[in-house]
Design a protein around this motif. Structure first.
Motif, PDB file in Angstrom:
ATOM      1  N   PHE A 160     -46.191 -32.282 -81.983  1.00 36.02           N
ATOM      2  CA  PHE A 160     -46.845 -32.073 -83.212  1.00 36.02           C
ATOM      3  C   PHE A 160     -46.134 -31.145 -84.227  1.00 36.02           C
ATOM      4  CE2 PHE A 160     -50.561 -32.540 -80.122  1.00 36.02           C
ATOM      5  CZ  PHE A 160     -50.345 -33.992 -79.859  1.00 36.02           C
ATOM      6  N   GLU A 161     -45.996 -30.129 -84.005  1.00 35.02           N
ATOM      7  CA  GLU A 161     -45.010 -29.258 -84.810  1.00 35.02           C
ATOM      8  C   GLU A 161     -43.806 -29.948 -85.577  1.00 35.02           C
ATOM      9  OE1 GLU A 161     -44.900 -25.994 -87.353  1.00 35.02           O
ATOM     10  OE2 GLU A 161     -46.686 -26.430 -86.134  1.00 35.02           O
ATOM     11  N   GLN A 162     -43.131 -30.488 -84.711  1.00 40.79           N
ATOM     12  CA  GLN A 162     -41.875 -30.993 -85.357  1.00 40.79           C
ATOM     13  C   GLN A 162     -42.261 -32.236 -86.256  1.00 40.79           C
ATOM     14  OE1 GLN A 162     -38.315 -31.821 -82.880  1.00 40.79           O
ATOM     15  NE2 GLN A 162     -38.598 -30.433 -81.339  1.00 40.79           N
TER      16      GLN A 162
ATOM     17  N   LEU B 136     -42.285 -34.357 -91.882  1.00 37.19           N
ATOM     18  CA  LEU B 136     -42.784 -34.854 -92.839  1.00 37.19           C
ATOM     19  C   LEU B 136     -43.010 -34.203 -94.106  1.00 37.19           C
ATOM     20  CD1 LEU B 136     -44.744 -37.305 -93.670  1.00 37.19           C
ATOM     21  CD2 LEU B 136     -46.613 -35.914 -93.021  1.00 37.19           C
ATOM     22  N   SER B 137     -42.788 -32.545 -93.774  1.00 38.97           N
ATOM     23  CA  SER B 137     -42.672 -31.900 -95.017  1.00 38.97           C
ATOM     24  C   SER B 137     -41.582 -31.985 -95.903  1.00 38.97           C
ATOM     25  CB  SER B 137     -42.855 -30.362 -94.734  1.00 38.97           C
ATOM     26  OG  SER B 137     -41.619 -29.854 -94.071  1.00 38.97           O
ATOM     27  N   TYR B 138     -40.573 -32.561 -95.480  1.00 41.68           N
ATOM     28  CA  TYR B 138     -39.427 -33.074 -96.201  1.00 41.68           C
ATOM     29  C   TYR B 138     -39.251 -34.416 -96.898  1.00 41.68           C
ATOM     30  CZ  TYR B 138     -37.015 -29.468 -93.690  1.00 41.68           C
ATOM     31  OH  TYR B 138     -36.716 -28.052 -92.908  1.00 41.68           O
TER      32      TYR B 138
ATOM     33  N   LEU C 156     -51.889 -33.898 -92.211  1.00 45.66           N
ATOM     34  CA  LEU C 156     -50.870 -32.973 -91.745  1.00 45.66           C
ATOM     35  C   LEU C 156     -50.530 -31.712 -92.827  1.00 45.66           C
ATOM     36  CD1 LEU C 156     -48.633 -34.937 -89.689  1.00 45.66           C
ATOM     37  CD2 LEU C 156     -50.643 -33.789 -88.943  1.00 45.66           C
ATOM     38  N   ARG C 157     -50.977 -30.665 -92.722  1.00 42.90           N
ATOM     39  CA  ARG C 157     -50.707 -29.506 -93.772  1.00 42.90           C
ATOM     40  C   ARG C 157     -51.133 -30.098 -95.041  1.00 42.90           C
ATOM     41  NH1 ARG C 157     -44.606 -27.818 -91.800  1.00 42.90           N
ATOM     42  NH2 ARG C 157     -45.295 -26.664 -89.861  1.00 42.90           N
ATOM     43  N   GLY C 158     -52.136 -30.777 -95.008  1.00 38.36           N
ATOM     44  CA  GLY C 158     -52.738 -31.206 -96.382  1.00 38.36           C
ATOM     45  C   GLY C 158     -52.167 -32.637 -96.794  1.00 38.36           C
ATOM     46  N   ARG C 159     -51.264 -33.135 -96.128  1.00 34.86           N
ATOM     47  CA  ARG C 159     -50.823 -34.634 -96.432  1.00 34.86           C
ATOM     48  C   ARG C 159     -51.587 -35.619 -95.735  1.00 34.86           C
ATOM     49  NH1 ARG C 159     -44.961 -34.669 -97.359  1.00 34.86           N
ATOM     50  NH2 ARG C 159     -45.229 -36.768 -97.250  1.00 34.86           N
ATOM     51  N   LYS C 160     -52.164 -36.584 -96.461  1.00 41.15           N
ATOM     52  CA  LYS C 160     -53.072 -37.599 -95.912  1.00 41.15           C
ATOM     53  C   LYS C 160     -52.022 -38.772 -95.162  1.00 41.15           C
ATOM     54  CE  LYS C 160     -56.927 -40.630 -96.897  1.00 41.15           C
ATOM     55  NZ  LYS C 160     -58.173 -41.011 -97.883  1.00 41.15           N
TER      56      LYS C 160
END
Length: 586
Positions: free
Chosen positions: A298-300, A305-307, A138-142
């Motif tokens: 999915f976007e939420q 996760l980005s935080y 997800l945005r590069g995060r495994k």
């Protein structure tokens, strides 16, 4: 001696050293493999199998192709599409970064084989396990993920599902990477038909929750989405997550479906939405957030996760920020009205102070006396807590207390510092507040403030009264806080405090001189108290450490967050690794 005959003869004058060496080498070769002959390959069943195992690889390829190809004649698939839902593999494709999907258990399921020879066979029918699981990004995060397939037995248990799910839960712990759960059905929960299949009924086990609780407390992100009816075990799995979101157009959640409810409580004619739709569970705190559709869910999850770090033994991820640290906000100087009974929009304060566009609110539809969420200061993630003066004048009720309690535990397990904007007149009062156990949940909030250990910085925006105010501001030693010029504080608000503190005097005046004189004396007392409650007087006595110009709030907060990330959080992570700090979410 025995063996002397086998000793090599001494070289004669006619033999050269080279010939002697060749003779000895020949003797050694004869000793290792005397009279060796090439073995002929025996004829038999195995001789018909290809040496490169292409038959096995072909079977795997055939099964994977069947699993990845939807059957438009399958009634479960047709039902899925008629309900406006994505098929499970379409969901996986939309959720993950392109090309990052690596399936685990790709051929688990029920296969009907056709025998072609003594040992040769090929699959002719295949019903995959009704849960797709594996790795992705997800945005590069495994991450690891599980995704229910409602088109097969409505997501109920099959032979492989429980083992697959537990395996992925264990992988998340062993590899310390986030886990995503797309719930549509019962996620392997029981079905009456299982009794016929197995020939007996069973005492229901719940083996996967051992790993779930471990993940939650380790700070391994658990993010769940309700993408259909989440029933029984499926409902429990998504509600247990750190963060959950429901699709408004197709999502629902309940302990048991309408048919079971009809026989148990005699409530007839209930739809999935009536029983447990967004209006029910996104407003009572069961599910954190509401999204309009699956793509928005999915976007939420990507955003949340980005935080977050991959686990509690790591620092939260930081990003580059173009928003200036010293950006002034002149509008904050007048956002809090001088008239004390007038309200303002607390979300405007949050969005004005944090990095532009970084505030993500959690639980906006429930516990609305409180506002919680995630944001960034100079690219560094933090938690946000604010009271909402537009609802119940900001008085903290039972649901608001539960909402902040959950947020504090969330921040603690993920090593996220808290920045809170405080305007709290106290706990909610009245019969509704008492009936909903406001004090019980308020005390739970208090114990959570004092038992968590993440750093806290407070901005006193306006009111700080009573036990609720003391809890929020006095839970760390030393206190790290600043106040705005609009700040006011005390044990009770003046509106009720004067009546209580001067009850006898006011009653005597009214009895002897009439109500007009009583109101006049009340106004005199109110003016006197307001003069004495000037926040500068409190600062004169160091009752508040510093009063700042609201326009500079962002700079003050950014400096504090920067220090926390540079000095305090690395030490905290080391203490987490050593086991000295053990936050508890579940």
């Amino acid at each position: 001696m025995a063996g002397d005959d086998a000793s090599p003869p001494a070289p004669t004058d006619a033999q050269t050293p080279s010939e002697t060496a060749k003779g000895r080498l020949a003797q050694v070769s004869d000793h290792i493999a005397p009279n060796a002959q090439k073995k002929r390959r025996r004829s038999g069943a195995d001789s018909d199998l290809p040496a490169d195992y292409s038959d096995i690889l072909g079977q795997l390829s055939a099964l994977r192709k069947l699993a990845a190809t939807p059957d438009p004649n399958n009634r479960g698939y047709v039902r899925q599409k008629q309900a406006g839902k994505l098929w499970v593999r379409e969901r996986v494709e939309q959720l993950l970064d392109p090309g990052s999907f690596q399936e685990v258990g790709s051929v688990s399921g029920t296969v009907k084989w056709k025998q072609l020879g003594p040992v040769k066979e090929e699959p002719v029918e295949y019903v995959p396990s009704n849960n797709v699981q594996g790795f992705g990004r997800l945005r590069g995060r495994k991450i690891v993920f599980t995704a229910d397939d409602f088109s097969i037995r409505a997501g109920h248990a099959d032979g492989a599902l429980m083992d697959k799910t537990i395996y992925m839960e264990k992988l998340s712990i062993a590899l310390q990477i986030p886990i995503i759960k797309l719930v549509d059905g019962s996620s392997g929960g029981g079905s009456v038909t299982t009794i016929r299949t197995t020939g007996f009924s069973y005492v229901p086990p719940l083996p996967s929750f051992t790993q779930v609780v471990q993940q939650l407390n380790m700070g391994i992100p658990n993010l769940g989405a309700v993408l259909g009816p989440a029933i029984g075990l499926g409902a429990a799995r998504v509600v247990a997550c750190h963060f959950s979101v429901m699709a408004a157009d197709i999502g629902s959640l309940f302990n048991a479906g309408p048919n079971v409810v009809k026989n148990a409580t005699f409530e007839e004619g209930l739809s999935f939405t009536d029983l447990g739709g967004p209006a029910m569970h996104c407003t009572n705190g069961t599910i954190d957030n509401l999204a309009p559709d699956e793509a928005a869910c999915f976007e939420q999850m990507r955003t949340v996760l980005s935080y977050l770090p991959d686990s509690g033994t790591k620092l939260p991820p930081t990003i580059e920020c173009s928003d200036a640290i010293d950006r002034m906000s002149d509008s904050l100087r007048s956002i809090v009205p001088r008239a004390r009974n007038r309200m303002y929009d607390p979300r405007r304060i949050i969005t004005e102070v944090v990095d532009q566009g970084s505030f993500f609110e959690i639980g906006a539809l429930w516990g609305t006396t409180a506002i919680v969420g995630l944001a960034r200061f100079d690219g560094r993630p933090v938690g946000i807590v604010s009271l909402n003066c537009e609802v119940n004048a900001g008085a903290l009720d039972a649901l608001g207390s539960q909402k902040i309690t959950r947020m504090l535990r969330f921040l603690d397990v993920f090593n996220l510092p808290l920045v809170q904007f405080v305007d709290v007149p106290g706990y909610a009062i009245g019969t509704v507040a008492e009936r909903t156990a406001t004090m019980r949940h308020g005390v739970t909030l208090a114990t959570t403030y004092y038992s968590t250990t993440m750093p806290i910085f407070s901005v006193i925006v306006r009111r700080v009264y009573g036990v609720a105010g003391g809890i929020m501001l006095d839970c760390r030693d030393p206190r790290m806080r600043v106040a705005w010029p609009s700040g006011m504080w005390g044990s009770l608000p003046l509106e009720g405090g004067i009546e209580v503190g001067h009850s006898f005097e006011l009653k005597e005046i009214e009895k002897e001189e009439g109500k007009g004189k009583r109101d006049e004396r009340y106004k005199e007392l109110e003016d006197e108290y307001r003069r004495l409650m000037n926040p500068v007087r409190t600062a004169n006595h160091f009752g508040v450490e510093e009063i700042i110009d609201p326009a500079y709030t962002r700079r003050v907060c950014c400096e504090w967050v920067s220090h926390v990330y540079e000095s305090l959080l690395p030490q905290r992570v080391m203490e987490r690794v050593a086991g000295k700090i053990r936050p508890v979410f579940a």
